[in-house]
Write a protein that holds these residues in place. Structure first.
Motif, PDB file in Angstrom:
ATOM      1  N   LYS A 651      46.337  40.782  39.214  1.00 50.36           N
ATOM      2  CA  LYS A 651      45.080  41.409  39.623  1.00 50.36           C
ATOM      3  C   LYS A 651      43.967  40.364  39.660  1.00 50.36           C
ATOM      4  CE  LYS A 651      46.257  45.981  37.841  1.00 50.36           C
ATOM      5  NZ  LYS A 651      45.873  47.082  36.922  1.00 50.36           N
ATOM      6  N   PRO A 652      43.107  40.432  40.645  1.00 53.32           N
ATOM      7  CA  PRO A 652      42.100  39.366  40.808  1.00 53.32           C
ATOM      8  C   PRO A 652      41.113  39.270  39.650  1.00 53.32           C
ATOM      9  CG  PRO A 652      41.705  41.200  42.317  1.00 53.32           C
ATOM     10  CD  PRO A 652      43.055  41.429  41.718  1.00 53.32           C
ATOM     11  N   ASP A 653      40.988  40.341  38.851  1.00 54.52           N
ATOM     12  CA  ASP A 653      40.055  40.273  37.727  1.00 54.52           C
ATOM     13  C   ASP A 653      40.710  39.720  36.463  1.00 54.52           C
ATOM     14  OD1 ASP A 653      41.710  42.362  37.203  1.00 54.52           O
ATOM     15  OD2 ASP A 653      40.123  43.858  36.895  1.00 54.52           O
ATOM     16  N   GLU A 663      39.901  30.723  45.965  1.00 54.62           N
ATOM     17  CA  GLU A 663      38.850  30.722  46.996  1.00 54.62           C
ATOM     18  C   GLU A 663      38.579  29.301  47.488  1.00 54.62           C
ATOM     19  OE1 GLU A 663      35.224  32.810  46.087  1.00 54.62           O
ATOM     20  OE2 GLU A 663      36.284  34.270  44.855  1.00 54.62           O
ATOM     21  N   TRP A 685      45.060  40.668  47.734  1.00 46.16           N
ATOM     22  CA  TRP A 685      44.339  41.332  46.659  1.00 46.16           C
ATOM     23  C   TRP A 685      43.577  42.568  47.148  1.00 46.16           C
ATOM     24  CZ3 TRP A 685      42.549  36.035  44.340  1.00 46.16           C
ATOM     25  CH2 TRP A 685      43.559  35.557  43.489  1.00 46.16           C
ATOM     26  N   GLY A 686      43.619  42.786  48.456  1.00 50.49           N
ATOM     27  CA  GLY A 686      43.184  44.057  49.002  1.00 50.49           C
ATOM     28  C   GLY A 686      41.707  44.353  48.922  1.00 50.49           C
ATOM     29  N   THR A 687      40.895  43.370  49.109  1.00 50.07           N
ATOM     30  CA  THR A 687      39.449  43.603  49.117  1.00 50.07           C
ATOM     31  C   THR A 687      38.836  42.861  50.291  1.00 50.07           C
ATOM     32  OG1 THR A 687      37.382  43.239  47.913  1.00 50.07           O
ATOM     33  CG2 THR A 687      39.158  41.682  47.507  1.00 50.07           C
ATOM     34  N   ASP A 688      37.758  43.391  50.824  1.00 55.07           N
ATOM     35  CA  ASP A 688      37.119  42.737  51.965  1.00 55.07           C
ATOM     36  C   ASP A 688      35.994  41.801  51.534  1.00 55.07           C
ATOM     37  OD1 ASP A 688      35.191  44.492  51.166  1.00 55.07           O
ATOM     38  OD2 ASP A 688      35.033  45.555  53.085  1.00 55.07           O
ATOM     39  N   LYS A 689      35.898  41.486  50.217  1.00 52.96           N
ATOM     40  CA  LYS A 689      34.826  40.609  49.751  1.00 52.96           C
ATOM     41  C   LYS A 689      34.990  39.173  50.226  1.00 52.96           C
ATOM     42  CE  LYS A 689      34.774  39.184  45.462  1.00 52.96           C
ATOM     43  NZ  LYS A 689      34.767  39.133  43.980  1.00 52.96           N
ATOM     44  N   TYR A 690      36.213  38.844  50.698  1.00 56.01           N
ATOM     45  CA  TYR A 690      36.470  37.470  51.154  1.00 56.01           C
ATOM     46  C   TYR A 690      36.390  37.352  52.670  1.00 56.01           C
ATOM     47  CZ  TYR A 690      38.421  37.500  46.450  1.00 56.01           C
ATOM     48  OH  TYR A 690      38.598  37.653  45.110  1.00 56.01           O
ATOM     49  N   LYS A 691      35.791  38.343  53.296  1.00 56.12           N
ATOM     50  CA  LYS A 691      35.730  38.357  54.759  1.00 56.12           C
ATOM     51  C   LYS A 691      35.069  37.103  55.307  1.00 56.12           C
ATOM     52  CE  LYS A 691      33.318  41.574  56.867  1.00 56.12           C
ATOM     53  NZ  LYS A 691      32.906  42.887  57.440  1.00 56.12           N
ATOM     54  N   THR A 716      41.230  43.624  56.792  1.00 56.41           N
ATOM     55  CA  THR A 716      40.008  44.161  56.184  1.00 56.41           C
ATOM     56  C   THR A 716      39.596  45.488  56.799  1.00 56.41           C
ATOM     57  OG1 THR A 716      38.509  43.030  57.735  1.00 56.41           O
ATOM     58  CG2 THR A 716      39.191  41.814  55.739  1.00 56.41           C
TER      59      THR A 716
END
Length: 847
Positions: A651-653, A663, A685-691, A716
């Motif tokens: 998990k990314p956290d 990153e 990791w299934g998040t769009d924060k790295y778009k 995303t």
């Protein structure tokens, strides 16, 4: 011959879908295979599915006549895709008197056969069954008599029943590419492919590897075309009809399967090695990068010549890239042929080089051309050496880690095949000669040679190869001659080594355990392989032991099914590394604690040992984040990539520092494939924060990174994904196109139909295969595009493409519309017209 076009195709897909390199798949396969191959499925009863098959014995061809020289005068009917030829063959009986000559001649029209005396010919009687040409010589000849016959013939390759293997997909001998110029995206070419016994599909000959001839070839073509053949270019004569006739002369004898021609509008880039011509024939669009693709060739020639103590033996060395080639590459004497995938532009060269396949075909000029296997049963005498040259070159040019990476992949390929097939390397009882072109002859054979090198030492190894080459030059050989060369140099009877590794199937499967007590390290070794089919191996190797931070090596020799070795050691070992040289071909199960694996990762300087430790620790990634974090900083790109792979289930956290490091790698890693892996790790990791990172990736100079960016950005679900990714529609790079096609397969509407059609028409062979697969998925979700034009396009490819796997992909795409009566009728016609046995069987199951 390089058999790996399918694995190369797989690599391209892995690059697009798994983040820019094949390391995820390869690492997974290697990890699985290294556990145990005894877990392979078994057939009914107690017979393993991999048990060697019993077929009839296949000896070398009996030599009744000796083919001394062949002169060919050829021209072409482009409309009919036929060759018109006059062949003059000079022969003599091999030993016994002969009155009849039998030649291989596949699918010809025979117009006349004459016995020649000077320019005068006397007609000879003959019979012909479409495969064998039996000629009554009119009198009995002895081994002291030479004679010359002239055969006027037409070769019709497209009327032959097509057969092949995974290594060589067709055996038509001669191929006409876009002969009527109907495809504006493809050049017009003619090229030949002789291995295994397909030269006799374009000229009459004794088509066996234990035959050797010199040759002259006169090629009549339009003056706009460039020609290439074996040996020396002698002359070009302009003809009154606007054509030209070019003469190529092969003065040193070679096997008929190594004869070649290539004809097309090539750019010829000139290079040299010592005083010999070294030329690169490519499509004009790639003349600017040809030297960057092939430019290490002269250095390879120097390296191999010095290493072997035998200079490159032929009059020149040329390399030609052709369209729709039926294998990865082919080692024609002095003129190797390569698949079109080798043609790279400047950006593609940032991610790829083809030194492995270039070295492979070059090394064949010694092992295969200069000294040739006497029969296909002995094929590893050609292919295992060419395979091992890839390791030698990587070791010399790129260092120990790259060489070890190459060896790891070879091991993985062989062990994967060994789950369903285990045969001796030298196998006289094959079902079909094409069966010899497998991961046994290539990957296993190369690893066996590496073990032999490690056992006798470098000086003895290369001295033995020199002896083998010099004693057997311009002849055909079997494995005993290789063994005797090594025995004559070393003074040791090496029958035990050759018997267990060349003549017996399988590989050792070892269970190893170690304990320490009272100053003695005890190592227990069990051989677990099924000795019904495989031997109890004799295995000389080294055990590396670390105590007090220092490494010591201890030689042992395993000779029994169960054996214990005792080694004096001053203190409790920090690490025991069985097979300290990491050279054994086999499966080793050696349980180690997490503490020992960590020590192995940090202290063993060998890439394979670090990889093993990291892979096992990565099975519990949450507990080993420190090791993974350090692996992300490793100097060798593959270790970094494996570390990224280990983060798939984290998990990314779990560790913000690792996330920050990934990153950074996604932005800055110096290796494009690793940067791509980092991007897909973030995407996983299934998040769009790295778009924003994906957006930057779309502008990267590396196509592999761009392809990963496409997959990641599409994932995303961004509203602007279609608009942003559509700018890559005009990109011709294969990785980018495949990545975009996977997105459009599910997300593209009817407006993407023309894009798919254009890419199918313009893509290279490997890319075409995968785009057709995406196109099938696209058609399934876009019924409005299932038009007569679509059906016609897929039907044409399924019927006429030169590559069987491309035809198969088009057939599969058509199956999406098989509920339409007109499509079902087309599919039945395609099945009825198909000549490739593999597809015929597949189509029977599908319909």
């Amino acid at each position: 011959m390089n058999h790996r076009f399918l694995s190369i195709v797989g690599l391209a897909t892995a690059m697009a879908f798994a983040g820019g390199c094949a390391t995820h798949k390869e690492a997974t396969n290697a990890s699985k295979n290294n556990k145990s191959t005894n877990q392979a499925a078994t057939a009914k009863g107690d017979v393993p599915v991999w048990a060697p098959k019993q077929h009839a014995f296949n000896p070398s061809r009996t030599k009744e006549h000796d083919l001394l020289h062949t002169t060919l005068r050829v021209s072409f009917d482009w409309q009919k895709q036929q060759l018109n030829g006059i062949a003059e063959l000079t022969l003599k009986p091999y030993f016994y008197p002969q009155k009849t000559l039998v030649l291989d001649a596949k699918g010809f029209d025979i117009h006349s056969i004459n016995l020649m005396k000077g320019y005068d010919g006397t007609p000879l009687k003959y019979t012909y069954d479409g495969q064998k040409l039996t000629i009554d010589l009119g009198k009995t000849y002895t081994r002291d008599d030479k004679y010359t016959i002239e055969i006027d013939y037409t070769a019709k390759p497209n009327e032959l029943t097509s057969e092949g293997s995974d290594a060589i997909t067709e055996n038509k001998g001669i191929y006409f590419i876009n002969p009527l110029r109907q495809d504006p995206n493809k050049p017009t070419q003619i090229w030949t492919q002789g291995e295994t016994e397909a030269s006799s599909a374009w000229f009459p000959t004794i088509d066996a590897p234990n035959e050797r001839m010199t040759q002259d070839i006169y090629i009549n073509v339009d003056k706009k075309y460039t020609t290439l053949s074996n040996g020396t270019f002698m002359s070009s004569r302009q003809n009154a009809d606007g054509t030209k006739t070019e003469h190529w002369k092969q003065e040193l004898p070679h096997a008929p399967y190594l004869a070649m021609m290539a004809i097309g509008e090539f750019a010829v880039i000139k290079d040299k090695w010592r005083n010999l011509e070294v030329n690169y024939y490519v499509e004009p669009a790639y003349k600017g990068t040809a030297k960057k693709i092939f430019g290490n060739t002269p250095e390879m020639m120097e390296f191999f010549s010095k290493k072997l103590g035998v200079n490159y033996p032929w009059a020149k060395y040329s390399q030609v890239v052709v369209r729709d080639f039926v294998s990865g590459a082919m080692e024609n004497t002095s003129a190797s042929t390569f698949m079109e995938d080798l043609q790279l532009n400047e950006r593609e060269l940032l991610d790829k080089n083809w030194d492995n396949i270039i070295a492979h075909e070059l090394f064949h000029q010694w092992f295969g051309d200069y000294v040739t296997t006497e029969s296909w049963a002995n094929l590893p005498l050609n292919e295992s050496f060419a395979n091992y040259s890839e390791y030698l070159w990587a070791e010399h040019k790129f260092g120990a880690d790259e060489a070890a990476y190459a060896q790891m992949n070879e091991m993985s390929q062989y062990l994967e095949e060994a789950q369903t097939k285990r045969e001796p390397l030298i196998r006289y009882r094959y079902g079909d000669r094409e069966d010899m072109f497998d991961s046994h002859s290539y990957a296993k054979g190369g690893r066996v040679l590496h073990m032999l090198r490690k056992y006798i030492g470098d000086e003895a190894f290369f001295t033995s190869l020199n002896r083998y080459l010099t004693q057997n030059k311009f002849t055909d050989v079997e494995v005993a001659e290789l063994r005797m060369a090594f025995e004559e140099v070393t003074g040791e009877d090496l029958m035990w080594f050759f018997d267990q590794w060349f003549m017996k199937p399988g590989h050792p499967e070892l269970k190893v355990a170690h304990t320490y007590q009272n100053g003695q390290l005890s190592i227990q070794v069990q051989q677990l392989q099924d000795t019904t089919y495989m031997p109890v191996y004799r295995l000389p190797l080294k055990v590396a032991v670390w105590t007090g931070g220092k490494r010591t090596e201890h030689p042992i020799e395993i000779t029994k099914a169960s054996q214990t070795f005792s080694i004096p050691v001053a203190a409790q070992p920090q690490l025991v590394l069985f097979d300290g040289d990491q050279q054994l071909l086999g499966v080793i199960e050696h349980e180690k604690s997490a503490e020992e694996l960590r020590y192995q990762f940090y202290n063993s300087k060998q890439m394979l040992a670090k990889y093993e430790a990291l892979s096992k620790l990565g099975e519990n990634p949450t507990a080993e984040l420190k090791v993974i974090q350090d692996a992300l900083k490793d100097d060798f790109w593959f270790i970094r990539s494996i570390a990224l792979n280990a983060l798939a289930d984290v998990k990314p956290d779990a560790n913000p520092a690792i996330v920050a490091q990934v990153e950074q790698m996604a932005r800055q890693d110096k290796k494009g494939s690793v940067k791509a892996d980092a991007i897909l790790t973030l995407a996983g990791w299934g998040t769009d924060k790295y778009k924003s990172i994906y957006d930057v990736a779309l502008k990267d100079s590396s196509y592999q990174v761009v392809a990963a960016g496409i997959i990641a950005y599409a994932g995303t679900g961004a509203e602007d994904a279609k608009q942003k990714l559509s700018k890559f529609e005009k990109e011709d790079n294969e990785e980018v196109t495949i990545a975009l096609s996977s997105f459009y397969a599910l997300q593209g509407g009817p407006e993407k139909y023309n894009w798919f059609v254009d890419k199918i028409k313009t893509s290279k062979s490997s890319g075409k295969y995968y785009i057709l697969q995406s196109f099938g998925a696209y058609l399934a979700s876009n019924n409005s595009t299932n038009t007569p034009e679509t059906i016609d396009l897929l039907t044409d490819i399924a019927q006429n493409n030169n590559l069987y796997y491309v035809r198969m992909a088009a057939f599969q795409a058509l199956m999406v519309m098989s509920d339409k009566p007109e499509v079902k009728e087309r599919l039945e016609k395609i099945k009825a017209a198909e000549k490739d046995k593999r597809l015929i069987e597949m189509y029977k199951q599908a319909l």
